[in-house]
Design a protein around this motif. Structure first.
Motif, mmCIF file in Angstrom:
data_model
loop_
_atom_site.group_PDB
_atom_site.id
_atom_site.type_symbol
_atom_site.label_atom_id
_atom_site.label_comp_id
_atom_site.label_asym_id
_atom_site.label_seq_id
_atom_site.Cartn_x
_atom_site.Cartn_y
_atom_site.Cartn_z
ATOM 1 N N SER A 63 43.755 36.051 28.641
ATOM 2 C CA SER A 63 44.516 36.419 27.499
ATOM 3 C C SER A 63 43.397 36.467 26.329
ATOM 4 N N LYS A 64 42.352 35.630 26.529
ATOM 5 C CA LYS A 64 41.237 35.620 25.475
ATOM 6 C C LYS A 64 40.046 36.600 25.368
ATOM 7 N N LEU A 65 40.206 37.598 26.519
ATOM 8 C CA LEU A 65 39.082 38.432 26.870
ATOM 9 C C LEU A 65 38.986 39.502 25.882
ATOM 10 N N GLU A 66 37.872 39.671 25.046
ATOM 11 C CA GLU A 66 37.578 40.685 24.278
ATOM 12 C C GLU A 66 36.432 41.637 24.809
ATOM 13 N N TYR A 67 35.795 41.207 26.004
ATOM 14 C CA TYR A 67 34.749 42.308 26.400
ATOM 15 C C TYR A 67 34.583 42.140 28.002
ATOM 16 N N LEU A 68 35.002 43.301 28.790
ATOM 17 C CA LEU A 68 34.940 43.510 30.193
ATOM 18 C C LEU A 68 34.242 44.709 30.571
ATOM 19 N N ASP A 69 33.102 44.428 31.368
ATOM 20 C CA ASP A 69 32.293 45.438 31.937
ATOM 21 C C ASP A 69 32.056 45.238 33.305
ATOM 22 N N LEU A 70 32.489 46.092 34.114
ATOM 23 C CA LEU A 70 32.722 46.209 35.639
ATOM 24 C C LEU A 70 31.770 47.295 35.794
ATOM 25 N N LYS A 71 30.958 48.257 35.115
ATOM 26 C CA LYS A 71 30.392 49.288 35.349
ATOM 27 C C LYS A 71 29.146 49.288 36.781
ATOM 28 N N ALA A 72 29.303 50.482 37.214
ATOM 29 C CA ALA A 72 28.367 50.671 38.433
ATOM 30 C C ALA A 72 28.316 49.674 39.418
ATOM 31 N N ASN A 73 29.618 49.447 40.150
ATOM 32 C CA ASN A 73 29.589 48.868 41.177
ATOM 33 C C ASN A 73 30.250 49.719 42.399
ATOM 34 N N PHE A 74 30.954 49.022 43.164
ATOM 35 C CA PHE A 74 31.466 49.710 44.461
ATOM 36 C C PHE A 74 32.834 49.368 44.578
ATOM 37 N N LEU A 75 33.482 49.234 43.413
ATOM 38 C CA LEU A 75 35.194 48.861 43.385
ATOM 39 C C LEU A 75 35.891 49.931 43.691
ATOM 40 N N ASP A 76 36.939 49.521 44.334
ATOM 41 C CA ASP A 76 37.773 50.669 45.038
ATOM 42 C C ASP A 76 39.489 50.456 44.523
ATOM 43 N N GLY A 77 40.347 51.450 44.891
ATOM 44 C CA GLY A 77 41.351 51.065 44.694
ATOM 45 C C GLY A 77 42.065 51.356 43.165
ATOM 46 N N ALA A 78 43.383 51.170 42.735
ATOM 47 C CA ALA A 78 43.726 51.567 41.537
ATOM 48 C C ALA A 78 43.563 50.487 40.623
ATOM 49 N N SER B 106 33.118 52.309 34.516
ATOM 50 C CA SER B 106 32.711 53.600 34.943
ATOM 51 C C SER B 106 31.716 53.403 36.092
ATOM 52 N N TYR B 107 31.638 54.606 36.826
ATOM 53 C CA TYR B 107 30.896 54.609 37.921
ATOM 54 C C TYR B 107 30.966 53.604 38.875
ATOM 55 N N ASN B 108 32.343 53.621 39.037
ATOM 56 C CA ASN B 108 32.981 52.950 40.451
ATOM 57 C C ASN B 108 33.746 54.129 41.186
ATOM 58 N N SER B 109 32.880 54.922 42.084
ATOM 59 C CA SER B 109 33.466 56.128 42.446
ATOM 60 C C SER B 109 34.864 56.222 43.276
ATOM 61 N N GLU B 110 35.133 54.918 43.698
ATOM 62 C CA GLU B 110 36.213 54.620 44.803
ATOM 63 C C GLU B 110 37.184 54.302 43.998
ATOM 64 N N ILE B 111 37.179 54.064 42.530
ATOM 65 C CA ILE B 111 38.586 53.651 41.659
ATOM 66 C C ILE B 111 39.377 54.999 41.825
ATOM 67 N N GLU B 112 40.812 54.651 41.807
ATOM 68 C CA GLU B 112 41.387 55.934 42.232
ATOM 69 C C GLU B 112 42.837 55.786 41.683
ATOM 70 N N GLY B 113 43.608 56.676 41.458
ATOM 71 C CA GLY B 113 45.059 56.650 41.023
ATOM 72 C C GLY B 113 44.964 57.202 39.556
ATOM 73 N N GLN B 114 46.056 56.523 38.670
ATOM 74 C CA GLN B 114 46.038 57.034 37.019
ATOM 75 C C GLN B 114 45.659 55.987 36.561
ATOM 76 N N ILE B 115 45.435 56.496 35.052
ATOM 77 C CA ILE B 115 45.190 55.311 34.254
ATOM 78 C C ILE B 115 46.541 54.817 33.760
ATOM 79 N N PRO B 116 46.456 53.297 33.999
ATOM 80 C CA PRO B 116 48.016 52.675 33.526
ATOM 81 C C PRO B 116 48.499 52.835 32.452
#
Length: 702
Positions: free
Chosen positions: A153-168, A185-195
């Motif tokens: 709940s205190k998070l202000e900065y989240l960067d998961l760029k350029a990995n191999f993450l998948d799913g929604a 960005s640049y997790n090409s297997e992330i799919e679905g819609q923007i929540p």
């Protein structure tokens, strides 16, 4: 990237983190010190990033270790910052689970390292309740984004760029109402819609979803994300006319990227909306196969726009260059992979004289490179590769201007003119580009000699590629270059007949190609130690002689290593240390023995492709294939092998191609070969092997 770092710096300062402040009075908690030491155990630290993390009496206070900051009052670890770089990074197993005891941590940055364990973000990531900054970009993460991240709940900065993450994307990320920066960005297997829950992120200033496989509608309406200044969207998102109303309400927007968006090129309403932003935008990125600029295109001029990316479009006419004159303060211009024809206008460099990055690679440009580009004294990176540009390179270099008596293009660090039609000799004056770090001139029609004085002043050079030219490199045996290269490409240049001894001075080489270089010599023993840092080496098509020594070398690279030594005169055994590479080609040599390589102490299971065809290998096939069950391609054709195929070859369960033709193998195929269920190609022609009807022929194609 510059925008990302500046925003991160602002956020770190806002959050109370200051890299220059030291926690000199803090004494770390012993349990947390042990946590750090346990975390270190799974890592490979070739560059010494963790040299201060020692478990001895002089280093009891982990608050003084590199990358650690503690609370001055409690001694608890507040910050763990091990951000890697191009030259300094960690490899091995980055075990987030082992950090579970650092419950007071507010800042965690493990970005730009390389995890080789296919790590996933653990579910317990949600237990770090005090985290305000989390950066796990560029480390090789796999799997899904856990919904437990929504508990931070205190998070202000989240960067998961350029990995191999998948799913929604989990909808729970919409609970992070204090979030200011979000980059998936640049997790090409992330799919679905923007929540649609992202509408709740009212404090968000930076959102980057480029390079994902998101689709569907954009869920935002007027009033959502009101202070957003950076928006990067991409792939199959569907932009509709109603979205322009929301975009028009983003009065703080300074950076906009709409890459591969559906209907982008055909939505004139959207383009007009974007045009209205030009007076305020600093960065604009539009890549869409239907986006074009015609001679009738009009746009408001902009003095604020400093970055324009129009790569991967259908831009064809040189009209684009005149259209760009509306943006005379551009610092970065990218037009990669369009269909641009004709020539670059002569006056382009005179008008666009604030450029730092000019990238027009992979087009169809013709004619000479205009002299006016040499007048852009701010130029840092010039990429014109893969065009049809022509002219004498000496004439081009001579046209580079001296800027305020500070030197010739004093800021130029990267020059790439490769894969063009440039001719002539490289002038010695190229050595006046003192800031050069990367020089790529491969695959042109250059000729003449390169001597020491060409390169002596290029003390910052890290990449040099002259491959595919008619150049002769004439350096003295005792020459010690003033630079340290990471990339060296001299294929088809004249280096020989002696082995180039100056390469011994290059201790950071990661890529080396000196194939077809006229070398007729023995390979010195010192050279093989270079493999400890190299990920790709090609010395094929020379006349290299002698044996490869069996050195106790441990390769530290954690990704695929390729070694090409084919078409030489190497002989004897293959040393076991070469079993650590992923691709090994020793075909067309005089190798005579396999057993030490396959069955010797230290043999590893890293190899994927092995080509030993056309050697002088005699005797029976080794019977210890269980050490090499990662093999996918094995070619032993055109040798003098005899005897039967050993049953242990059934352990090669990943094998897709097995070539044994032109040997003296006999007997029946082992029934156990049917275990090689991946086998597609099996070539044993011109042998005396027998195929029975009930053998394993049904499992593969001959």
């Amino acid at each position: 990237m510059e925008q990302q770092l500046s925003f991160a710096s602002m956020l770190m300062n806002f959050s109370g983190f200051n890299g220059s402040s030291k926690s000199a009075e803090a004494k770390c908690v012993e349990r947390e010190r042990q946590t750090l030491l346990n975390f270190k155990q799974g890592l490979i630290d070739a560059s010494g990033m963790l040299s201060s993390w020692r478990d001895d009496d002089n280093n009891k206070d982990c608050c003084k270790w590199k990358g650690i900051e503690c609370n001055n009052k409690t001694g608890h670890i507040d910050m763990l910052d091990l951000r890697g770089s191009e030259k300094h990074y960690l490899t091995g197993a980055i075990n987030l689970t082992s950090l579970i005891d650092l419950q007071n941590m507010e800042h965690l940055d493990l970005s730009s390292n390389y995890d080789s364990s296919e790590m996933q973000i653990p579910e317990h990531i949600g237990s770090f309740k005090n985290l305000r900054y989390l950066n796990l970009s560029y480390i090789g993460l796999s799997g899904r984004i856990p919904y437990e991240l929504g508990n931070l709940s205190k998070l202000e900065y989240l960067d998961l760029k350029a990995n191999f993450l998948d799913g929604a994307i989990p909808s729970q990320l919409g609970n992070l109402t204090t979030l200011r920066y979000l980059d998936l960005s640049y997790n090409s297997e992330i799919e679905g819609q923007i929540p649609y829950q992202f509408r709740n992120l009212s404090q968000l200033q930076y959102l980057d979803l480029e390079g994902t496989y998101l689709s569907g509608a954009i869920p935002f309406k007027i009033g959502n994300l009101p202070i957003l200044h950076t928006l990067m969207l991409g792939q199959d998102l569907d932009v509709k006319s109603m979205d322009t109303a929301w975009l028009s309400s983003l009065y703080s927007l300074t950076h906009l990227g709409l890459d591969s968006i559906n209907n982008l090129g055909s939505s004139q309403h959207l383009l007009l909306t974007i045009s209205k932003f030009f007076p305020n935008l600093r960065e604009l990125s539009l890549t869409d196969r239907s986006f074009i600029v015609s001679s009738t295109s009009t746009v408001n001029s902009s003095s604020s726009l400093d970055t324009l990316h129009l790569s991967f479009n259908l831009l064809k006419s040189s009209v684009i260059f005149h259209w760009l004159f509306n943006f005379t303060n551009l610092r970065r211009l990218h037009l990669v992979a369009n269909l641009l024809e004709g020539s670059i206008p002569d006056g382009f460099g005179k008008i666009m004289n604030y450029l730092e990055d000019l990238v027009i690679s992979s087009n169809r440009l013709q004619g000479e490179i205009p002299a006016s580009l040499g007048n852009i004294c701010t130029l840092q990176r010039l990429y014109l590769k893969k065009n049809n540009l022509s002219g004498e390179i000496s004439s081009l270099i001579k046209k580079f201007s001296w800027c305020n008596k500070t030197g010739m293009l004093p800021n130029l660090s990267n020059l790439d003119l490769s894969f063009n039609r440039l001719t002539g000799e490289i002038p010695k004056s190229i050595g006046l580009l003192y800031e050069l770090e990367s020089l790529h001139l491969e695959e042109n029609y250059l000729e003449g000699d390169i001597i020491e004085s060409h390169l002596t002043n290029l003390t910052k050079l890290e990449e040099l590629d002259l491959t595919g030219n008619l150049l002769s490199l004439k350096f003295g045996n005792t020459w010690v270059p003033s630079f340290q290269l990471y990339v060296l490409g001299l294929a088809s240049c004249k280096l020989g007949p002696s082995f180039p001894s100056w390469i011994q001075t290059q201790s950071h080489l990661q890529f080396l190609d000196i194939s077809d270089a006229g070398i007729d010599d023995f390979v010195p023993d010192w050279f093989w130690n270079k493999l400890q840092s190299i990920y790709a080496m090609n010395m094929s098509y020379n006349n290299l002689k002698g044996t490869i020594p069996n050195l106790p070398i441990k390769l530290t690279m954690n990704y695929e290593i390729s070694v090409f030594l084919n078409s030489n005169q190497l002989e004897g055994e293959i040393p076991t240390f070469l079993s650590q590479v992923s691709i090994l080609d020793l075909s067309e040599n005089k190798i005579s023995d396999l057993n030490a390589f396959f069955c010797g102490k230290g043999a590893t299971a890293n190899m994927l492709i092995l080509d030993l065809s056309s050697n002088q290998i005699m005797g029976k096939l080794p019977d210890c294939w269980e050490h090499h069950n990662s093999l996918k391609v094995l070619d032993l054709s055109n040798n003098r092998l005899s005897g039967k195929i050993p049953e242990s070859m059934d352990t090669l369960v990943n094998l897709k191609s097995l070539v044994l033709r032109n040997n003296s193998l006999i007997g029946e195929l082992p029934l156990t070969l049917k275990n090689c269920t991946s086998l597609v190609t099996f070539d044993c022609s011109c042998t005396s092997l027998l195929f029975e009807a009930n053998s394993s022929l049904g499992s593969f194609k001959e």
